[in-house]
Design a protein around this motif. Structure first.
Motif, PDB file in Angstrom:
ATOM      1  N   GLU A  87     -13.868 -10.758  -6.415  1.00 52.29           N
ATOM      2  CA  GLU A  87     -13.934 -10.557  -7.864  1.00 52.29           C
ATOM      3  C   GLU A  87     -14.501  -9.169  -8.184  1.00 52.29           C
ATOM      4  O   GLU A  87     -13.996  -8.465  -9.069  1.00 52.29           O
ATOM      5  N   CYS A  91     -12.469  -6.103 -10.124  1.00 56.46           N
ATOM      6  CA  CYS A  91     -13.053  -5.448 -11.308  1.00 56.46           C
ATOM      7  C   CYS A  91     -13.179  -3.946 -11.090  1.00 56.46           C
ATOM      8  O   CYS A  91     -12.906  -3.152 -11.999  1.00 56.46           O
ATOM      9  N   GLU A 107      -9.731  -2.435 -11.345  1.00 50.55           N
ATOM     10  CA  GLU A 107      -9.312  -2.425 -12.746  1.00 50.55           C
ATOM     11  C   GLU A 107      -9.949  -1.261 -13.494  1.00 50.55           C
ATOM     12  O   GLU A 107      -9.291  -0.551 -14.261  1.00 50.55           O
ATOM     13  N   GLN A 108     -11.240  -1.038 -13.237  1.00 56.12           N
ATOM     14  CA  GLN A 108     -11.936   0.072 -13.886  1.00 56.12           C
ATOM     15  C   GLN A 108     -11.396   1.412 -13.395  1.00 56.12           C
ATOM     16  O   GLN A 108     -11.207   2.341 -14.188  1.00 56.12           O
ATOM     17  N   HIS A 164      -6.916 -10.468 -14.869  1.00 55.05           N
ATOM     18  CA  HIS A 164      -7.170  -9.041 -15.108  1.00 55.05           C
ATOM     19  C   HIS A 164      -5.899  -8.357 -15.587  1.00 55.05           C
ATOM     20  O   HIS A 164      -4.791  -8.838 -15.364  1.00 55.05           O
TER      21      HIS A 164
END
Length: 218
Positions: free
Chosen positions: A69, A73, A76-77, A103
């Motif tokens: 996870e 993240c 994604e950032q 996401h």
């Protein structure tokens, strides 16, 4: 009296007490970025993708859902703040592939989820994931483990099949590559963890599509 006052004013200011040992240790900890990436080369020795993992986290007992996870993240950032021309390969455990569906990645990003570890999902649930991942512009790859024994036909849906090799015996490597072609006939073969340029050249000559390894980071 006047001389005493002048001497008092010219005294060096008192220095603050040294920081406690715990605070000093805290300041010297390594807070470098979470992401670790490996360059993926094609047959022309061109970087065409980066495979991302996260660095070992403190107080972590093995790899699990939390780590995957955090990895998703972070990716994604990264993709929201930078334009990435090479493909992004995200290495996740099989049970955690569904985490990707929560996401949103830029539509122009080229993403491949490389599944590894123990296959704890049944074939039907994995097959259902393919169209859902495609809606998120994500393709699926996997490491060449024993999952194919109980999931015959699953390899037909894979874009990438990953094989970990270091200093290969050429006869055994040839057999491994042939088995990979049988498991996933339409997938492209990624050979990882190579430790020499000679081994990389041999893998390319035997039909590997992509190569990577520590030798390319030296």
């Amino acid at each position: 009296m006047l001389r005493w006052l002048i001497n008092k004013l010219l005294q060096e200011p008192e220095l603050p007490p040294p920081a406690p040992a715990a605070a000093v240790a805290h300041e010297t900890q390594d807070f470098s970025g979470l992401l670790r990436r490996r360059a993926i080369y094609d047959k022309n020795w061109k970087i065409v993708a980066y495979a991302f993992t996260i660095r070992p986290l403190p107080n972590a007992s093995g790899h699990g859902q939390r780590d995957d996870e955090i990895l998703i993240c972070a990716i994604e950032q990264l993709l929201s703040t930078a334009s990435f021309k090479p493909e992004v390969w995200i290495e996740l455990e099989w049970p955690n592939l569904a985490l990707l569906l929560a996401h949103r990645f830029p539509t122009q990003a080229k993403i491949v989820a490389i599944a590894h570890g123990e296959m704890t999902l049944d074939k039907e649930n994995v097959i259902k994931l393919f169209p859902l991942l495609e809606q998120h512009h994500i393709q699926l790859g996997a490491t060449a483990k024993r999952w194919h024994i109980d999931h015959i036909g699953l390899g037909m849906h894979l874009k990438i099949l990953a094989l970990s090799v270091q200093s290969p015996d050429l006869s055994q490597l040839s057999q491994q590559i042939e088995l990979c072609r049988q498991i996933a006939p339409t997938a492209q073969l990624w050979i990882n963890d190579l430790d020499s340029r000679e081994a990389a050249e041999a893998c390319l000559q035997l039909g590997a599509n992509y190569i990577s390894g520590q030798v390319f980071n030296w």
